[in-house]
Motif scaffolding. Sequence first.
Motif, PDB file in Angstrom:
ATOM      1  N   GLU A  41       0.812  -1.217   0.000  1.00 48.04           N
ATOM      2  CA  GLU A  41       0.000   0.000   0.000  1.00 48.04           C
ATOM      3  C   GLU A  41       0.846   1.268   0.000  1.00 48.04           C
ATOM      4  O   GLU A  41       0.568   2.215  -0.735  1.00 48.04           O
ATOM      5  CB  GLU A  41      -0.931   0.007   1.209  1.00 48.04           C
ATOM      6  CG  GLU A  41      -1.826   1.243   1.258  1.00 48.04           C
ATOM      7  CD  GLU A  41      -2.924   1.132   2.293  1.00 48.04           C
ATOM      8  OE1 GLU A  41      -3.850   1.964   2.248  1.00 48.04           O
ATOM      9  OE2 GLU A  41      -2.862   0.234   3.156  1.00 48.04           O
ATOM     10  N   PHE A  42       1.905   1.283   0.801  1.00 47.57           N
ATOM     11  CA  PHE A  42       2.622   2.535   1.030  1.00 47.57           C
ATOM     12  C   PHE A  42       3.932   2.670   0.268  1.00 47.57           C
ATOM     13  O   PHE A  42       4.521   3.750   0.254  1.00 47.57           O
ATOM     14  CB  PHE A  42       2.892   2.713   2.527  1.00 47.57           C
ATOM     15  CG  PHE A  42       1.657   2.976   3.327  1.00 47.57           C
ATOM     16  CD1 PHE A  42       0.953   4.158   3.185  1.00 47.57           C
ATOM     17  CD2 PHE A  42       1.165   2.024   4.208  1.00 47.57           C
ATOM     18  CE1 PHE A  42      -0.196   4.400   3.903  1.00 47.57           C
ATOM     19  CE2 PHE A  42       0.016   2.253   4.929  1.00 47.57           C
ATOM     20  CZ  PHE A  42      -0.671   3.451   4.780  1.00 47.57           C
ATOM     21  N   ILE A  66      -1.527   6.233  -4.254  1.00 47.79           N
ATOM     22  CA  ILE A  66      -1.967   5.914  -2.903  1.00 47.79           C
ATOM     23  C   ILE A  66      -3.432   6.275  -2.728  1.00 47.79           C
ATOM     24  O   ILE A  66      -4.213   5.528  -2.135  1.00 47.79           O
ATOM     25  CB  ILE A  66      -1.091   6.642  -1.867  1.00 47.79           C
ATOM     26  CG1 ILE A  66       0.343   6.098  -1.925  1.00 47.79           C
ATOM     27  CG2 ILE A  66      -1.665   6.495  -0.464  1.00 47.79           C
ATOM     28  CD1 ILE A  66       1.312   6.797  -1.022  1.00 47.79           C
ATOM     29  N   ALA A  70      -6.520   3.707  -1.777  1.00 43.35           N
ATOM     30  CA  ALA A  70      -7.369   3.903  -0.605  1.00 43.35           C
ATOM     31  C   ALA A  70      -8.834   4.055  -0.992  1.00 43.35           C
ATOM     32  O   ALA A  70      -9.728   3.518  -0.326  1.00 43.35           O
ATOM     33  CB  ALA A  70      -6.889   5.125   0.178  1.00 43.35           C
ATOM     34  N   VAL A 239      -5.353   9.138  10.969  1.00 49.04           N
ATOM     35  CA  VAL A 239      -4.636   8.629   9.795  1.00 49.04           C
ATOM     36  C   VAL A 239      -4.622   9.668   8.682  1.00 49.04           C
ATOM     37  O   VAL A 239      -3.618   9.832   7.978  1.00 49.04           O
ATOM     38  CB  VAL A 239      -5.277   7.312   9.317  1.00 49.04           C
ATOM     39  CG1 VAL A 239      -4.627   6.832   8.023  1.00 49.04           C
ATOM     40  CG2 VAL A 239      -5.141   6.243  10.394  1.00 49.04           C
ATOM     41  N   ASN A 243      -1.201  11.091   7.044  1.00 45.37           N
ATOM     42  CA  ASN A 243      -0.909  10.820   5.640  1.00 45.37           C
ATOM     43  C   ASN A 243      -0.947  12.063   4.761  1.00 45.37           C
ATOM     44  O   ASN A 243      -0.399  12.039   3.665  1.00 45.37           O
ATOM     45  CB  ASN A 243      -1.885   9.768   5.104  1.00 45.37           C
ATOM     46  CG  ASN A 243      -1.436   8.366   5.442  1.00 45.37           C
ATOM     47  OD1 ASN A 243      -0.684   7.748   4.717  1.00 45.37           O
ATOM     48  ND2 ASN A 243      -1.871   7.876   6.590  1.00 45.37           N
ATOM     49  N   THR A 247       2.482  11.049   2.982  1.00 46.74           N
ATOM     50  CA  THR A 247       2.502  10.648   1.574  1.00 46.74           C
ATOM     51  C   THR A 247       3.605  11.364   0.815  1.00 46.74           C
ATOM     52  O   THR A 247       4.228  10.798  -0.098  1.00 46.74           O
ATOM     53  CB  THR A 247       1.147  10.954   0.920  1.00 46.74           C
ATOM     54  OG1 THR A 247       0.122  10.246   1.632  1.00 46.74           O
ATOM     55  CG2 THR A 247       1.129  10.537  -0.547  1.00 46.74           C
ATOM     56  N   ASN A 361      -8.730   3.702   5.371  1.00 43.86           N
ATOM     57  CA  ASN A 361      -8.435   4.077   3.996  1.00 43.86           C
ATOM     58  C   ASN A 361      -9.081   5.389   3.589  1.00 43.86           C
ATOM     59  O   ASN A 361      -8.591   6.068   2.687  1.00 43.86           O
ATOM     60  CB  ASN A 361      -8.824   2.939   3.060  1.00 43.86           C
ATOM     61  CG  ASN A 361      -7.803   1.821   3.080  1.00 43.86           C
ATOM     62  OD1 ASN A 361      -6.794   1.876   2.381  1.00 43.86           O
ATOM     63  ND2 ASN A 361      -8.031   0.827   3.929  1.00 43.86           N
ATOM     64  N   ILE A 364      -6.337   7.489   4.792  1.00 42.59           N
ATOM     65  CA  ILE A 364      -5.174   7.423   3.907  1.00 42.59           C
ATOM     66  C   ILE A 364      -5.427   8.183   2.606  1.00 42.59           C
ATOM     67  O   ILE A 364      -4.637   9.036   2.193  1.00 42.59           O
ATOM     68  CB  ILE A 364      -4.821   5.950   3.597  1.00 42.59           C
ATOM     69  CG1 ILE A 364      -4.320   5.254   4.866  1.00 42.59           C
ATOM     70  CG2 ILE A 364      -3.753   5.864   2.506  1.00 42.59           C
ATOM     71  CD1 ILE A 364      -4.183   3.753   4.710  1.00 42.59           C
TER      72      ILE A 364
END
Length: 425
Positions: A41-42, A66, A70, A239, A243, A247, A361, A364
Amino acid sequence: MTSSVKPDRSGQRTVALSDEGFPLYGLLALSGAIFISMATEFLPGGLIPQIAADFDRSAGDAGHLITIFALTVILTAAPVAILTRRVPRKALILIAFALIGMGNIATVLSPSFEFLLAARVVGALAHGAFWSVVAAYPAHLVRPTQLAKATALTAAGGSVAGVVGIPLGNAVGQAFGWRVSFGVLAALVVLTGLLMAWKLPPIAVPRSIKHSSKGPPAARRDATLPAILIVCLLFILVVGAQNSFGTFNVVWLLDVAHVAPAAVPIMLFIGGVASAVGVALTGVLYNKFPIRLFLVSIAVLAGLLGSLPVVAGSEPAVWLLSALLGAVFGGVPIMLQTRMMISASPRMRNAAAALQTTAINIGIGGGAFMGGVVLDRISLDALPFWAAICMLVALAAAGVWEIYNERRRNNGPRKEKVVNHGVYG
């Protein structure tokens, strides 16, 4: 407490808990799968410069890898969880994990940016199914008093992804190209999948779901639903705040803090080690100080993020604050995941896991999207300030709920249920 496997009345093998030990090897196998899932994912976040250059795209466009991942999880995690509710839990994990590997292979072979986005969608579909089961799995294997320990152990896979996977992926991407990084992940899927098939204890589909023709239990009649939704809200806020900066952390380090490209993998590695330390400390301390540990952690994160632009001209200070960010944030998801499984009633655990996956998500994807907006329309320098403000919003929300929950504990006619189902315990 150990896990022994017994057949139920239908012949389904289930996990029976005894009091002698702890299902260490099964949880370690699950932790390895989480490592692959989190790295998948990251990893693009650490390879944004290389991916953007390869496809002649901006850093903001590459950040959408990303976001789209998500967003796909947000839209599909709950429906997939409902559609697969009668599938044996271990089988579903193995199938979803295999699809994660296929998504990584498609990523390696991507001839265009659009194909790469499609490959990420495939991986995200599998990721949502995977996490809708994984998040609740430890709660079926251990007793409530061991849940924080078990959650910290499985979440260690995510920390190892930060310690080894993402920094090493960045280094491999710089040396051999970003596609090789995803190729390594695809190979690890095979090895880890075999380990899970061997060591992960199976659990039964809950009987209330297995024998129902009308779908999962009615959540509206469950007294634990408010606490579940509040934990989801906190996941989104925390989150998302992290992020929105995380990110584009590598871009900020290169262009604002002017860290040498060769030093970035080392910095990410140190941050990952610090995160693993944070996870370990959380597993030890959470049961003793659940409320204070969570609130103080969020306040410290806001302070660290707001301090980054101030110290951007001092590379040692940037290294120190980056490590502290990793250490403090590493334990926050563990606290929220543990609280989710403690708050949810047994029949709501799988639904809570799917909602948790969706909420994470949203955080995210929303964080990556808003970070890209700040980057494109304001400046890269403003990103840490934006993240700090968002973290303060999360702190305010958590504080308000805790005050409300405390008043219910003191004055409500259903005091015992409030104590058991409150967000922090």
